[in-house]
Design a protein around this motif. Structure first.
Motif, short mmCIF file in Angstrom:
data_model
loop_
_atom_site.label_atom_id
_atom_site.label_comp_id
_atom_site.label_asym_id
_atom_site.label_seq_id
_atom_site.Cartn_x
_atom_site.Cartn_y
_atom_site.Cartn_z
N ASP A 110 -65.00 71.82 -13.36
CA ASP A 110 -66.24 71.14 -13.70
C ASP A 110 -67.16 71.01 -12.48
OD1 ASP A 110 -65.34 70.85 -16.30
OD2 ASP A 110 -64.71 68.76 -16.02
N LEU A 111 -66.59 70.62 -11.35
CA LEU A 111 -67.38 70.46 -10.13
C LEU A 111 -67.86 71.82 -9.62
CD1 LEU A 111 -65.05 67.83 -8.46
CD2 LEU A 111 -67.37 67.39 -9.31
N SER A 114 -70.95 73.68 -11.25
CA SER A 114 -72.32 73.27 -10.95
C SER A 114 -72.91 74.07 -9.77
CB SER A 114 -72.39 71.77 -10.67
OG SER A 114 -71.70 71.46 -9.47
N TYR A 115 -72.09 74.80 -9.06
CA TYR A 115 -72.55 75.60 -7.93
C TYR A 115 -72.67 77.08 -8.26
CZ TYR A 115 -71.99 71.44 -5.16
OH TYR A 115 -72.12 70.17 -4.67
N THR A 117 -73.62 79.31 -11.63
CA THR A 117 -74.04 79.20 -13.02
C THR A 117 -73.99 80.52 -13.79
OG1 THR A 117 -76.32 79.41 -12.28
CG2 THR A 117 -75.47 77.17 -12.57
#
Length: 152
Positions: A110-111, A114-115, A117
């Protein structure tokens, strides 16, 4: 014909010799190395970013809050090293993740997502017994240097 082939071989070899050089990448935007290694090294058209743990570059201490705080700090450190060579996360082609607790794999996904896409890099995730500085996770990346950045 033989002269042309020799000339082409010479030009090819001398033109590629620039790629045999290595360039050390340093930035204050990421933690300074605590041992005999570099934050990043450019060689053969690739930028190899040393494994990063969740150290705050200003304090050189592990950020508090566990995995949820360490991953964003690690990714910001990686971004700073890439930026020091005029690059960003879109240039990353490979990621290696070392985790103390593989049960937290979904949280890391999940983390991490975000970097990255789209056009995700290849990735390997490995469970380990210990991480430097007492961290929960370490991440290393390899990025392709855009052709315009390659020095001859």
């Amino acid at each position: 014909m033989k002269r042309i082939l020799l000339l082409l071989a010479f030009l090819l070899c001398t033109g590629l010799s620039a790629f045999a050089q290595k360039q050390i990448i340093r930035t204050d935007g990421a933690p300074q190395p605590v041992g005999p290694y570099s934050q990043g090294v450019v060689a053969q058209g690739l930028l190899f970013v040393a494994g990063q743990v969740g150290l705050d570059p200003a304090t050189r201490k592990l950020v508090e809050g566990g995995l949820e705080k360490e991953v964003p700090q690690i990714m910001e450190n990686i971004k700073a090293i890439l930026a020091a060579h005029g690059m960003d996360m879109t240039h990353v082609v490979n990621t290696t993740i070392f985790m103390k607790n593989l049960a937290q794999f979904e949280k890391v996904n999940d983390l991490y997502a975000s970097y990255f896409t789209r056009d995700f890099p290849a990735r390997t995730t490995v469970g380990v017994d210990a991480i430097p500085a007492g961290g929960a996770i370490e991440i290393a990346v390899v990025a392709v240097v855009p052709f315009r950045k390659r020095k001859k």
